[in-house]
Design an enzyme around this catalytic site. Sequence first.
Site, short mmCIF file in Angstrom:
data_model
loop_
_atom_site.label_atom_id
_atom_site.label_comp_id
_atom_site.label_asym_id
_atom_site.label_seq_id
_atom_site.Cartn_x
_atom_site.Cartn_y
_atom_site.Cartn_z
N TYR A 155 0.87 -1.18 0.00
CA TYR A 155 0.00 0.00 0.00
C TYR A 155 0.91 1.23 0.00
O TYR A 155 1.87 1.31 0.77
CB TYR A 155 -0.88 0.01 1.26
CG TYR A 155 -1.72 1.27 1.40
CD1 TYR A 155 -2.99 1.34 0.84
CD2 TYR A 155 -1.24 2.39 2.08
CE1 TYR A 155 -3.77 2.49 0.97
CE2 TYR A 155 -1.99 3.54 2.21
CZ TYR A 155 -3.26 3.59 1.65
OH TYR A 155 -4.00 4.73 1.77
N GLU A 243 -3.50 7.61 -3.83
CA GLU A 243 -3.52 6.35 -3.10
C GLU A 243 -3.43 5.18 -4.07
O GLU A 243 -4.25 5.07 -4.99
CB GLU A 243 -4.81 6.23 -2.28
CG GLU A 243 -4.88 4.95 -1.46
CD GLU A 243 -6.21 4.83 -0.71
OE1 GLU A 243 -6.20 4.47 0.47
OE2 GLU A 243 -7.26 5.10 -1.33
#
Length: 436
Positions: A155, A243
């Site tokens: 991530y 993101e």
Amino acid sequence: MAALRKAIQSTAGRCQRFGILPATAASNGAPVRHLNLHEYQSKDIMEEYGVKVQKGKMAETAEEAYKVAQWIKSENPDAELILKGQIHAGGRGKGHFIESGLKGGVKICTTPEEVRGFAEQMLGNTLVTHQTGEEGQMCNKVLINEGITIDAEYYFAILQDRAVNGPCIVASAQGGMDIEAVAENNPEDILTEVIDPRVGLTDEQAAMVAAKLGFTDKQAPLAATQMQALYALFDGTDSTQVEINPFAVGGVPGGAQGQVMCVDAKLNFDDNAAFRQKEVYAMRDTSMEDERDVKAEEVGLNYIGLDGNIGCMVNGAGLAMATMDIIDLYGGEPANFLDVGGGATAEQVTEALKLITSDPGVKAILVNIFGGIMKCDIIAEGIVEAVKTVDLTIPLVVRLEGTNVDLGKKILAESGMDIITADDLDDAAQKIVKSF
């Protein structure tokens, strides 16, 4: 409590667990970020900044989807074909289409013909996911990507962090999953790194983050390069959030392996920079938005539809939150968040009432105005004219306070209109809840 407050609290709580204050929090009156992009648009922007993404293109018809699939197969016969419905919501893979009955808004296909068949069942149909609600969103576009094999998932995000007055990296070796759950259950697995906006993401910082995430010696330089490309995108497009989940290591069947790629992306942008990001904002797809929200923006109003039955018209985001809270306290349910701003005109008040009454679920309206720059008598005149224009048939309670409040109340009382006045917010909330 109403959906908006739940959403705000959820966002704030999630960001607090990261140690990051939300750039979009409406709880303190900050502007809401309106622009959402489709996945294919985000990937197009990433490609412009040298970020490595899967090969693919968007299509608006089943035949166009078939041709994109043929193009991918012509360059790599071994490739799988990933077909994704394009809407502004997550959870597409577990969603379903109302009209066609197709299960899943993401399909893995092996042939262009299969892509065409599924595209026919997606396009022009309503996709329902856990994020859309039962009404779903219309799918007018699909994205066809070349499938990749994924060996490891990470991530990676760059966010505006008010705590440090600048950008901050939030990353984790536990990618491809609910990052909020990781932050809550295993906060030690969340890495944060502050970026000096005067310098940008340096080679040393990028290499350090790649190493801490556990990239191998061979992959770490590739990861660092991608991180710097993502920061260039963040800075160059005035983003508030970039993101990537998953930020993956993998490759294309029959092609190079061990590549670092951005498989899925969520980009948010600062509305205050819209004037210099015209190309980005031209990508806005208003067909994915509530028509009332779009109309409100056109006339300079801040509007968010909720699921209650009491319409709210106020001036100021803080007053809006207080109004929704007190309606809830007395057993009512707010139907919307509508802020007409400090300089509301009679025309805006009229448009505001039109927006509120366009919701068939609204049974009564509470107007809660504090007269400052815009005096109460002017607001009262605007309300009277708006009620005449809209031909209001449901109860209307008005609470005025501030400059020229007595004159404002006099105008309402002498208007001959069926308007219920209130002395204070408690009085207004009790009257509106009992009015229907």
